[in-house]
Design a protein around this motif. Structure first.
Motif, short mmCIF file in Angstrom:
data_model
loop_
_atom_site.label_atom_id
_atom_site.label_comp_id
_atom_site.label_asym_id
_atom_site.label_seq_id
_atom_site.Cartn_x
_atom_site.Cartn_y
_atom_site.Cartn_z
N UNK A 1 0.82 -1.22 0.00
CA UNK A 1 0.00 0.00 0.00
C UNK A 1 0.85 1.26 0.00
N UNK A 2 1.98 1.24 0.67
CA UNK A 2 2.78 2.46 0.74
C UNK A 2 3.37 2.83 -0.62
N UNK A 3 3.55 1.85 -1.51
CA UNK A 3 4.06 2.15 -2.84
C UNK A 3 2.99 2.71 -3.76
N UNK A 4 1.73 2.41 -3.47
CA UNK A 4 0.64 2.83 -4.34
C UNK A 4 0.38 4.32 -4.31
N UNK A 5 0.86 5.00 -3.29
CA UNK A 5 0.55 6.41 -3.13
C UNK A 5 1.24 7.29 -4.17
N UNK A 6 2.32 6.79 -4.77
CA UNK A 6 3.17 7.65 -5.60
C UNK A 6 3.42 7.02 -6.96
N UNK A 7 3.53 7.88 -7.96
CA UNK A 7 3.82 7.41 -9.32
C UNK A 7 5.20 6.76 -9.36
N UNK A 8 6.17 7.47 -8.83
CA UNK A 8 7.53 6.95 -8.69
C UNK A 8 8.12 7.46 -7.39
N UNK A 9 9.11 6.75 -6.87
CA UNK A 9 9.80 7.15 -5.65
C UNK A 9 11.30 7.09 -5.93
N UNK A 10 12.01 8.18 -5.63
CA UNK A 10 13.46 8.24 -5.83
C UNK A 10 14.14 8.35 -4.47
N UNK A 11 15.09 7.45 -4.23
CA UNK A 11 15.77 7.40 -2.94
C UNK A 11 17.28 7.26 -3.12
N UNK A 12 18.00 7.46 -2.02
CA UNK A 12 19.41 7.15 -1.93
C UNK A 12 19.62 6.21 -0.74
N UNK A 13 20.64 6.50 0.04
CA UNK A 13 20.88 5.89 1.35
C UNK A 13 21.45 4.47 1.32
N UNK A 14 20.88 3.57 0.54
CA UNK A 14 21.36 2.20 0.47
C UNK A 14 22.10 2.00 -0.85
N UNK A 15 23.43 1.87 -0.81
CA UNK A 15 24.20 1.81 -2.07
C UNK A 15 23.80 0.63 -2.95
N UNK A 16 23.63 0.91 -4.23
CA UNK A 16 23.34 -0.16 -5.17
C UNK A 16 24.52 -1.11 -5.31
N UNK A 17 25.71 -0.63 -4.94
CA UNK A 17 26.88 -1.50 -4.99
C UNK A 17 26.75 -2.67 -4.02
N UNK A 18 25.86 -2.55 -3.02
CA UNK A 18 25.58 -3.69 -2.14
C UNK A 18 24.94 -4.84 -2.92
#
Length: 243
Positions: free
Chosen positions: A172-189
């Motif tokens: 449900x928390x994802x449904x509120x927004x068209x897209x969500x842009x974040x950082x914080x957790x490196x994709x290199x992980x």
């Protein structure tokens, strides 16, 4: 008009300049930074000064990250958080060695005025880390969650691609927004040095604090702009690659 989202910088001014040069910033562009401007490489104070000056000639939105909150507290109270010190604060404090009191005051004001999230007119959400409320970011109980949470990204990563947005099983928390842009957790992980997409979440922290690159992404075309790997730009430093 373009909107470019830019990931975690972590004191890497050289990488930031490379990304902005690759973007070839235009007068009508909007740059949205998702936080963590400081802590890691040796130019944190210089990054903040550069961003202040950039905002005077370019439309910029600066989201607050957890490292920025730690730095803000130090600039305001001279209190050194032990966790912060061990995770890049030492390098940030060193970068302020020759910064004037007037500039420190301006940097503090800059950090204090940063929002915890930004929602654009197309219902795209930008924030540093994540949120846990099923009712959306506006209902999050604790503002620190917005720059510390990792569960949003974990949920997006584990979501079965066969589950569509209209499904009752879609978070449900994802449904509120068209897209969500974040950082914080490196994709290199996750063995990626480019922005990652899962469900409607885009993670644009490509590990600039460590051995990765700094990235920007055009949110309309999804074109990616990147720096060199940060250790190549700062060969005599470890950044947050400490053993």
């Amino acid at each position: 008009m373009r909107t470019i989202a830019i990931g975690d910088i972590h004191g890497g001014l050289k990488a930031l300049v490379q990304v902005l040069n690759a973007i070839e910033v235009r007068e009508d562009d909007t740059l949205i930074f998702v936080g963590d401007y400081v802590d890691g490489w040796s130019e944190s104070a210089q990054v903040i000064q550069f961003l202040i000056e950039l905002s005077q000639k370019t439309n910029c939105i600066f989201i607050k990250g957890n490292h920025d909150a730690w730095c803000e507290r130090w600039l305001r109270t001279d209190t050194v958080d032990s966790t912060w010190y061990l995770h890049g604060g030492e390098e940030t404090m060193a970068s302020y060695k020759d910064v004037s009191l007037a500039d420190k005051k301006a940097h503090l004001e800059f950090l204090e005025n940063m929002p915890f999230y930004y929602l654009d007119d197309a219902n795209r959400l930008f924030l540093h880390a994540g949120f846990t409320s099923m009712h959306g970011v506006e209902k999050e109980a604790f503002e620190t969650t917005l720059y510390f949470d990792r569960t949003l990204w974990e949920v997006a990563l584990t979501l079965d691609k066969r589950i569509k947005r209209a499904s009752a099983f879609y978070p449900k928390r994802l449904k509120h927004y068209e897209e969500i842009y974040i950082g914080h957790t490196p994709t290199t992980n996750f063995d990626s040095d480019v922005p990652m997409n899962a469900a409607n979440v885009w993670n644009i922290d490509t590990g600039a604090a460590f051995k990765g690159k700094l990235s920007g992404i055009d949110i309309h075309t999804k074109e990616v702009f990147q720096s060199d790997h940060l250790p190549n730009l700062y060969p005599n430093e470890k950044g947050r690659n400490k053993n």
